[in-house]
Design a protein around this motif. Structure first.
Motif, short mmCIF file in Angstrom:
data_model
loop_
_atom_site.label_atom_id
_atom_site.label_comp_id
_atom_site.label_asym_id
_atom_site.label_seq_id
_atom_site.Cartn_x
_atom_site.Cartn_y
_atom_site.Cartn_z
N ILE A 1 -36.57 -62.23 8.63
CA ILE A 1 -37.40 -62.31 7.42
C ILE A 1 -38.48 -63.38 7.56
CG2 ILE A 1 -35.48 -61.52 5.96
CD1 ILE A 1 -35.33 -64.40 4.88
N GLN A 2 -39.48 -63.28 6.70
CA GLN A 2 -40.55 -64.27 6.67
C GLN A 2 -40.48 -64.97 5.32
OE1 GLN A 2 -43.98 -61.81 7.47
NE2 GLN A 2 -43.74 -62.03 9.68
N VAL A 3 -40.10 -66.26 5.35
CA VAL A 3 -40.02 -67.06 4.14
C VAL A 3 -41.43 -67.57 3.83
CG1 VAL A 3 -38.99 -69.10 3.06
CG2 VAL A 3 -37.65 -67.73 4.69
N LEU A 4 -41.89 -67.29 2.63
CA LEU A 4 -43.26 -67.64 2.25
C LEU A 4 -43.40 -69.13 1.95
CD1 LEU A 4 -46.09 -66.49 1.58
CD2 LEU A 4 -45.31 -66.32 -0.79
N HIS A 5 -44.42 -69.75 2.52
CA HIS A 5 -44.75 -71.14 2.22
C HIS A 5 -46.03 -71.24 1.42
CE1 HIS A 5 -41.82 -73.62 4.59
NE2 HIS A 5 -41.56 -72.41 5.03
N GLU A 6 -47.00 -70.32 1.70
CA GLU A 6 -48.27 -70.37 1.00
C GLU A 6 -48.96 -69.02 1.11
OE1 GLU A 6 -51.50 -73.81 0.89
OE2 GLU A 6 -51.73 -72.63 2.71
N LEU A 7 -49.65 -68.64 0.06
CA LEU A 7 -50.51 -67.45 0.06
C LEU A 7 -51.95 -67.91 -0.07
CD1 LEU A 7 -48.99 -64.85 -2.45
CD2 LEU A 7 -49.43 -64.51 -0.02
N ARG A 8 -52.84 -67.33 0.73
CA ARG A 8 -54.27 -67.63 0.63
C ARG A 8 -55.06 -66.34 0.56
NH1 ARG A 8 -56.61 -72.94 2.64
NH2 ARG A 8 -54.81 -74.33 2.62
N LEU A 9 -56.19 -66.41 -0.14
CA LEU A 9 -57.11 -65.29 -0.29
C LEU A 9 -58.45 -65.72 0.28
CD1 LEU A 9 -57.61 -62.46 -1.58
CD2 LEU A 9 -58.20 -63.67 -3.69
N ASP A 10 -59.08 -64.84 1.07
CA ASP A 10 -60.36 -65.21 1.69
C ASP A 10 -61.51 -65.15 0.68
OD1 ASP A 10 -60.76 -62.41 1.53
OD2 ASP A 10 -62.02 -62.45 3.32
N CYS A 11 -62.69 -65.57 1.14
CA CYS A 11 -63.87 -65.71 0.27
C CYS A 11 -64.32 -64.40 -0.34
CB CYS A 11 -65.01 -66.35 1.06
SG CYS A 11 -65.47 -65.43 2.54
N ASP A 12 -64.11 -63.29 0.35
CA ASP A 12 -64.50 -61.98 -0.18
C ASP A 12 -63.38 -61.33 -0.99
OD1 ASP A 12 -67.07 -62.05 0.98
OD2 ASP A 12 -66.26 -61.33 2.89
N ALA A 13 -62.26 -62.02 -1.09
CA ALA A 13 -61.09 -61.55 -1.84
C ALA A 13 -60.55 -60.22 -1.31
CB ALA A 13 -61.39 -61.48 -3.33
N ASP A 14 -60.67 -60.02 0.04
CA ASP A 14 -60.19 -58.76 0.59
C ASP A 14 -59.26 -58.92 1.80
OD1 ASP A 14 -62.07 -59.51 2.48
OD2 ASP A 14 -63.31 -57.71 2.27
N VAL A 15 -58.79 -60.14 2.04
CA VAL A 15 -57.79 -60.39 3.08
C VAL A 15 -56.86 -61.49 2.58
CG1 VAL A 15 -57.34 -61.11 5.47
CG2 VAL A 15 -59.40 -59.80 4.95
N ILE A 16 -55.57 -61.27 2.79
CA ILE A 16 -54.54 -62.25 2.42
C ILE A 16 -54.01 -62.91 3.69
CG2 ILE A 16 -52.19 -62.50 1.47
CD1 ILE A 16 -54.09 -61.76 -0.70
N VAL A 17 -53.75 -64.20 3.63
CA VAL A 17 -53.04 -64.90 4.71
C VAL A 17 -51.76 -65.46 4.11
CG1 VAL A 17 -53.05 -66.86 6.31
CG2 VAL A 17 -55.10 -65.47 6.05
N LEU A 18 -50.65 -65.18 4.79
CA LEU A 18 -49.36 -65.71 4.38
C LEU A 18 -48.94 -66.76 5.40
CD1 LEU A 18 -49.28 -62.37 4.07
CD2 LEU A 18 -47.04 -62.89 3.15
N ALA A 19 -48.74 -67.98 4.97
CA ALA A 19 -48.15 -69.01 5.83
C ALA A 19 -46.64 -68.86 5.64
CB ALA A 19 -48.61 -70.40 5.42
N VAL A 20 -45.95 -68.54 6.75
CA VAL A 20 -44.53 -68.21 6.66
C VAL A 20 -43.69 -68.98 7.67
CG1 VAL A 20 -45.02 -65.85 5.86
CG2 VAL A 20 -44.66 -66.25 8.30
N GLU A 21 -42.41 -69.05 7.35
CA GLU A 21 -41.41 -69.46 8.33
C GLU A 21 -40.78 -68.17 8.83
OE1 GLU A 21 -36.92 -71.29 8.49
OE2 GLU A 21 -38.14 -71.70 6.74
N GLN A 22 -40.96 -67.89 10.12
CA GLN A 22 -40.44 -66.67 10.72
C GLN A 22 -39.01 -66.92 11.17
OE1 GLN A 22 -41.88 -63.31 11.29
NE2 GLN A 22 -39.67 -63.21 11.45
N VAL A 23 -38.06 -66.41 10.41
CA VAL A 23 -36.64 -66.59 10.74
C VAL A 23 -36.34 -65.88 12.06
CG1 VAL A 23 -34.28 -66.11 10.00
CG2 VAL A 23 -36.00 -66.84 8.33
#
Length: 133
Positions: free
Chosen positions: A68-90
């Motif tokens: 599983i990927q435990v979520l640490h942070e969600l980010r949205l780019d400047c155009d609001a069309d890409v998400i980045v998930l900062a995760v802990e990869q179990v």
């Protein structure tokens, strides 16, 4: 108050690309798609949940493999069309091939070369044959 999900520029299929990144090293682990429900559940459950286009259903990353990927942070780019998930990869394995990252091939001298080792045999991870989790 505006719904945070309404601020996303969903594509014509109602999806947004989501990039999973190791929250400590910054390494890109994988890219998948999210629909509105997947993103909402990811925030609510604090774990990565994607939309499987091939299966046409929600995909809780690690539901079969345990990775599983435990979520640490969600980010949205400047155009609001890409998400980045900062995760802990179990388990330190994000790829269905048993590697740390899905991005294990490097373009060198006109060809793609595999540069990352398989950490665990996919047959030992999954109980059924498939291309993705």
């Amino acid at each position: 108050m505006k719904d945070w999900l309404d601020e996303i520029n969903w594509n014509s299929d109602g999806l947004v690309p989501a990039i999973a990144q190791d929250h400590k090293t910054g390494r890109i682990l994988m890219m998948a798609w999210m629909n509105r429900e997947a993103l909402s559940l990811t925030a609510a459950e604090q774990r990565a949940i994607y939309w499987s286009r091939s299966r046409g259903k929600l995909w809780r990353k690690g539901e079969e493999s345990g990775h599983i990927q435990v979520l640490h942070e969600l980010r949205l780019d400047c155009d609001a069309d890409v998400i980045v998930l900062a995760v802990e990869q179990v388990g330190d394995i994000a790829c269905h091939t048993g590697r740390q990252s899905c991005f294990y091939r490097v373009y060198q001298q006109g060809q793609w070369n595999t540069v990352d080792p398989v950490l665990k045999d996919p047959n030992a991870i999954y109980h059924t044959a498939h291309s993705h989790e």
